[in-house]
Design an enzyme around this catalytic site. Sequence first.
Site, mmCIF file in Angstrom:
data_model
loop_
_atom_site.group_PDB
_atom_site.id
_atom_site.type_symbol
_atom_site.label_atom_id
_atom_site.label_comp_id
_atom_site.label_asym_id
_atom_site.label_seq_id
_atom_site.Cartn_x
_atom_site.Cartn_y
_atom_site.Cartn_z
ATOM 1 N N SER A 1 3.597 1.164 -9.132
ATOM 2 C CA SER A 1 4.503 0.190 -8.536
ATOM 3 C C SER A 1 4.945 0.634 -7.141
ATOM 4 O O SER A 1 4.128 0.761 -6.242
ATOM 5 C CB SER A 1 5.698 -0.028 -9.470
ATOM 6 O OG SER A 1 6.444 -1.152 -9.076
ATOM 7 N N ASP B 1 -0.897 -0.579 -10.526
ATOM 8 C CA ASP B 1 -0.048 -1.731 -10.243
ATOM 9 C C ASP B 1 0.820 -1.541 -8.997
ATOM 10 O O ASP B 1 2.042 -1.626 -9.057
ATOM 11 C CB ASP B 1 0.863 -2.002 -11.446
ATOM 12 C CG ASP B 1 0.508 -3.292 -12.171
ATOM 13 O OD1 ASP B 1 -0.534 -3.878 -11.853
ATOM 14 O OD2 ASP B 1 1.268 -3.707 -13.059
ATOM 15 N N HIS C 1 3.358 -4.970 -16.342
ATOM 16 C CA HIS C 1 3.686 -3.959 -15.340
ATOM 17 C C HIS C 1 4.223 -2.679 -15.979
ATOM 18 O O HIS C 1 3.955 -1.572 -15.501
ATOM 19 C CB HIS C 1 4.711 -4.544 -14.366
ATOM 20 C CG HIS C 1 4.950 -3.725 -13.142
ATOM 21 N ND1 HIS C 1 3.939 -3.360 -12.278
ATOM 22 C CD2 HIS C 1 6.096 -3.188 -12.630
ATOM 23 C CE1 HIS C 1 4.442 -2.643 -11.281
ATOM 24 N NE2 HIS C 1 5.744 -2.522 -11.475
#
Length: 473
Positions: A303, A327, A388
């Site tokens: 992330s 991700d 996620h």
Amino acid sequence: MSLLPPKGPYAVSTLTLEIPGGKFAKNLIRSPFRYKNDPSKVDPFGFQTTLVTLFYPTALKEGVKSDKLSSPALGKPLSWLNEPRLKSIEGLLRYGNLSRYLAYPAVFILPFQAKLPYGSDGPVATESPSLLTPDHQEIESPADTAPPSAKPNTDLFPVGVFSHGMAGTRTTYSSYLSELASHGMIIASVEHRDGSATYTQVKKKDDDGKIIEQDRLYTKFDDLEFDQKENGEETTVWDMRKSQVNLRKIEMLEALDVLHQLNEGNGDQLAQDSTRSFDNEQAKLSQWKSRLDMENVWALGHSYGGATSIEILRDEKAPFTHAVVLDPWLEAIPKAGEGAPLKRPLYVINSEGFTIWRKHFGWLRELVNESNEQTGRGWLATITKTKHTDFSDFPFLMPRFFKPAAGVEAPQAAETLSVFSRASRLQFIDRFDKSDLGMPVRDERAGEVEAKDLGQGGFVVWHPLKSAPSASL
């Protein structure tokens, strides 16, 4: 449900160090932000200390498929939540915009007492890192497809620095990092002090050598005051994100310097400088000398940490040679063509949730294309019916809250972990092959990303790039 022990041939240990800033910290530019109602005007994005937890192999297990260790008893397992744990829970609630008064009730819901399923402060493995492939077959030589600068040294342990995502910490991804360590890799997991961690505690030594502690909870834009821009424009949350990324990059570089110091034989000095106590008689940091492959250094992240890893690849002076990111959240960094070009290999594993975020996925594909065109290496893949959070420990610790959507047949958390950990470690040792991922692989179908539907779960979708790499990449 609890955290799963890693499956590789090595037993895993952790070791936590917190040391003062070094040669990279002095290059950090002061941000225009300060905490509200803070007369000292402390920069919330100023460098504090380098706090890392090392995940590393400590000894071969008695049997490759056995969880029994052949090494001496290690130290106590590390707590999954930062202590004091109520502060960590308060930070999680703050991130979710929930009242701090829910912290005590949350004790009964969150993994309050969770421990990592292995010991701490063990000695680094004395065996050569030769058991790295999924079927534990020995590696005889680096792949011929790799350019000389990218070939791993199979006599040394591969190394990487991991950057956590928003509301993460250095232990939030322990399942992934310990799996890499159990296959002979050494990962320095950074705890960022940019306000993105749910809760972190800075431990510094004052002029008299006394340790002072500073608590920091998750920071929001509304917590800050800021200087007016010279052109009169308002400062936005994206200015805050830029300051965060600048600090995050410095912290990754400082963490990498810790690995350099260990490899140069300065482990005992690091132990002396650290404000986090550990058993160095057992850890024997001096024995890490000349054990790490510092010529091939990986940036890893999820992330916001994925975005940080991409940004650090853009810095030609940064010594990271490649990146594997999970991700990546790209809104905080320049898009392809806007920032410095990506001249180092980038490998990306996406969740379906981020892939069907079409605008964002378009940005990601352009970045991977840019890297691939510059280096001839790289790939972009998606695991179907994943979210996620599936890259973190949350699906293991809180399965009821992080389960698949109703009616969706998705891969189990352990199966998903196996795929992206295999992909990462195979790329580390330059033995990547799609057939070794342990999950069926198919090419992206025309229109499926636009339709926001990648079909049934349990597949790896391989996304085409403008300049496709060779099959061995």
